[in-house]
Scaffold this motif. Structure first.
Motif, PDB file in Angstrom:
ATOM      1  N   UNK A  61       0.832  -1.209   0.000  1.00 31.09           N
ATOM      2  CA  UNK A  61       0.000   0.000   0.000  1.00 31.09           C
ATOM      3  C   UNK A  61       0.861   1.251   0.000  1.00 31.09           C
ATOM      4  N   UNK A  96     -22.999  -1.301  -0.350  1.00 33.26           N
ATOM      5  CA  UNK A  96     -22.437  -1.918   0.862  1.00 33.26           C
ATOM      6  C   UNK A  96     -23.551  -2.427   1.769  1.00 33.26           C
ATOM      7  N   UNK A  99     -24.771  -5.764   0.751  1.00 30.75           N
ATOM      8  CA  UNK A  99     -23.842  -6.867   1.018  1.00 30.75           C
ATOM      9  C   UNK A  99     -23.824  -7.206   2.507  1.00 30.75           C
ATOM     10  N   UNK A 100     -23.611  -6.194   3.347  1.00 34.79           N
ATOM     11  CA  UNK A 100     -23.276  -6.460   4.748  1.00 34.79           C
ATOM     12  C   UNK A 100     -24.464  -6.349   5.702  1.00 34.79           C
ATOM     13  N   UNK A 156     -14.829  -5.117   8.347  1.00 34.07           N
ATOM     14  CA  UNK A 156     -15.216  -5.266   6.939  1.00 34.07           C
ATOM     15  C   UNK A 156     -15.438  -3.935   6.239  1.00 34.07           C
TER      16      UNK A 156
ATOM     17  N   UNK B  67     -18.687 -10.894  -1.021  1.00 31.58           N
ATOM     18  CA  UNK B  67     -17.852  -9.936  -0.309  1.00 31.58           C
ATOM     19  C   UNK B  67     -18.160  -9.854   1.178  1.00 31.58           C
ATOM     20  N   UNK B  71     -13.928  -9.979   1.997  1.00 34.15           N
ATOM     21  CA  UNK B  71     -14.205  -8.543   2.015  1.00 34.15           C
ATOM     22  C   UNK B  71     -13.149  -7.704   1.301  1.00 34.15           C
ATOM     23  N   UNK B  74     -12.000  -6.533  -3.592  1.00 31.06           N
ATOM     24  CA  UNK B  74     -12.030  -5.390  -4.506  1.00 31.06           C
ATOM     25  C   UNK B  74     -10.847  -4.444  -4.316  1.00 31.06           C
ATOM     26  N   UNK B  75     -10.141  -4.600  -3.207  1.00 26.79           N
ATOM     27  CA  UNK B  75      -9.101  -3.620  -2.914  1.00 26.79           C
ATOM     28  C   UNK B  75      -7.723  -4.225  -2.743  1.00 26.79           C
ATOM     29  N   UNK B  76      -7.619  -5.543  -2.718  1.00 27.21           N
ATOM     30  CA  UNK B  76      -6.321  -6.118  -2.402  1.00 27.21           C
ATOM     31  C   UNK B  76      -6.029  -7.344  -3.262  1.00 27.21           C
TER      32      UNK B  76
END
Lengths: 198, 218
Positions: A61, A96, A99-100, A156, B67, B71, B74-76
């Protein structure tokens, strides 16, 4: 046997040996680095995945120099988002949420999602007076720290995603007693014809 | 003088010389076929896991999005494996006295992680990143197959280089709209027209770049 023939048969023998022995040892395939979540003999707890250390930049990152920040304090009574409300924020919040959150709260926010139908304790509907009056920060607080039977979701969901979901929950609430006058004039016909189907 | 060999020995000798070619070709064919078989690739073989986790149940019966558990896909680079806490989000109340889930509860009590068996195991010399694939319109099911129909999880693709390159040479045949990436049952009859447009829209690099050695071997 001539010299050329002997050389040829030697070559064929070599090729056969190479063909038979290849793909037996794949040293490059198992290199001395840990794969994600691989067990490790190096660390005392046996895990190669290490907890995040505040102030460090996780490997991979470095491009956006994203430091691991300690959890920011926030105001659970906040009425507004810490960033401007746009259509993108609501779209992100909806994605989101579906999903969650929808697994229990249902896409409508009624609280009868599939996991509840399977036996999990039913969360309150968002469309009760108490939650309609609740400040936006309350939803962020519950998403971050959990509430009652609901676990925390800060692992998450990023901070921005949690605020986006809070904004979308408010939109869900408002949608309950919206009238046709709230719909932009050029969209009314579309709505009355049953809306756009995807 | 009586000959040592019968006249037919000449034919046998010739046949065995030419025959060697066929034997070698046959051996090569066997080697290639075994190399592509699931004996080597382990495709199609469900791995033994500490808990017989069913994607079919969680995805198809319960409608949980990929996801929710994976989770970071999408980013890693790593799609992410759910922590035991994620399992307990639901299983603190559902199936909470099932003996099958005892390893999960034990892990939650003790903090000792569950030791899942990795199903997709790329060789160490391959660089792979989930996020770029997901964000460029490669659907989960394109590589992982219909995981939503798998009671026990297995790998569908060979994960061999020829399989990767198939798409890197012609992504237009495989990419789908980003919104459909997580839709396991997605399919289209218009891939010919749509694919090329998506490659353009998502700025997917040209075949030369996608098949360059250092794209995957860094």
């Amino acid at each position: 046997m001539t010299k050329a023939r002997r050389r040829l048969s030697g070559l064929i023998l070599c090729a056969a040996c190479v063909a038979l022995s290849s793909a037996c040892v794949q040293k490059m395939a198992s290199q001395p680095h840990e794969r994600p979540l691989q067990a490790s003999a190096f660390f005392a707890d046996g895990q190669s995945a290490r907890p995040r250390v505040f102030g460090t930049v996780p490997s991979g990152y470095t491009r956006n120099n994203a430091r691991v920040e300690p959890p920011q304090s926030f105001d659970p009574d906040a009425q507004d988002l810490p960033f401007p409300l746009t259509r993108e924020v609501l779209e992100r919040g909806r994605a989101r949420f579906d999903i969650y959150c929808a697994v229990c709260h249902a896409r409508t926010g009624e609280g009868d999602g599939m996991i509840v139908r399977r036996g999990f304790s039913r969360p309150p509907s968002y469309h009760t007076e108490r939650l309609r009056q609740a400040p936006l920060g309350h939803f962020f607080d519950v998403e971050t720290n959990g509430y009652g039977a609901m676990p925390r979701y800060d692992a998450q969901l990023s901070v921005d995603d949690r605020w986006s979901i809070a904004a979308y929950i408010r939109a869900l609430q408002l949608s309950r007693d919206a009238t046709l006058d709230d719909v932009p004039a050029d969209k009314r016909a579309e709505l009355q014809s049953g809306g756009q189907t995807k | 003088m009586h000959p040592t060999f019968h006249r037919s020995a000449n034919t046998v000798a010739r046949l065995s010389i030419y025959g060697a070619v066929f034997v070698l070709a046959g051996l090569a064919w066997v080697a290639v076929t075994v190399g592509r078989s699931s004996y080597v690739t382990e495709a199609g073989i469900a791995r033994r896991q500490p808990v017989p986790f069913s994607h079919k149940h969680h995805v198809s019966d319960d409608g949980i999005d990929c996801r929710y558990c994976h989770a970071t896909v999408e980013t890693s680079a790593f799609a992410g494996m759910p922590s035991t806490a994620t399992c307990m989000n639901c299983h603190s109340q559902i199936w909470s006295d099932s003996p099958v889930l005892e390893p999960v509860r034990a892990s939650y009590r003790t903090g000792e992680p569950l030791r899942w068996t990795r199903v997709h195991n790329l060789p160490g010399f391959v660089y792979f990143d989930h996020s770029i694939h997901v964000n460029k319109g490669v659907g989960c099911s394109t590589c992982h197959g219909r995981v939503d129909q798998m009671p026990l999880t297995y790998q569908v693709a060979s994960l061999q280089m020829e399989w990767c390159v198939e798409c890197h040479q012609n992504p237009a045949a495989y990419v789908r709209p980003r919104e459909q990436v997580f839709d396991m049952s997605w399919r289209t009859d218009r891939q010919d027209e749509q694919g090329a447009q998506l490659v353009k829209d998502y700025k997917i690099k040209d075949t030369h770049t996608l098949t360059s050695c250092s794209t995957c071997h860094r």
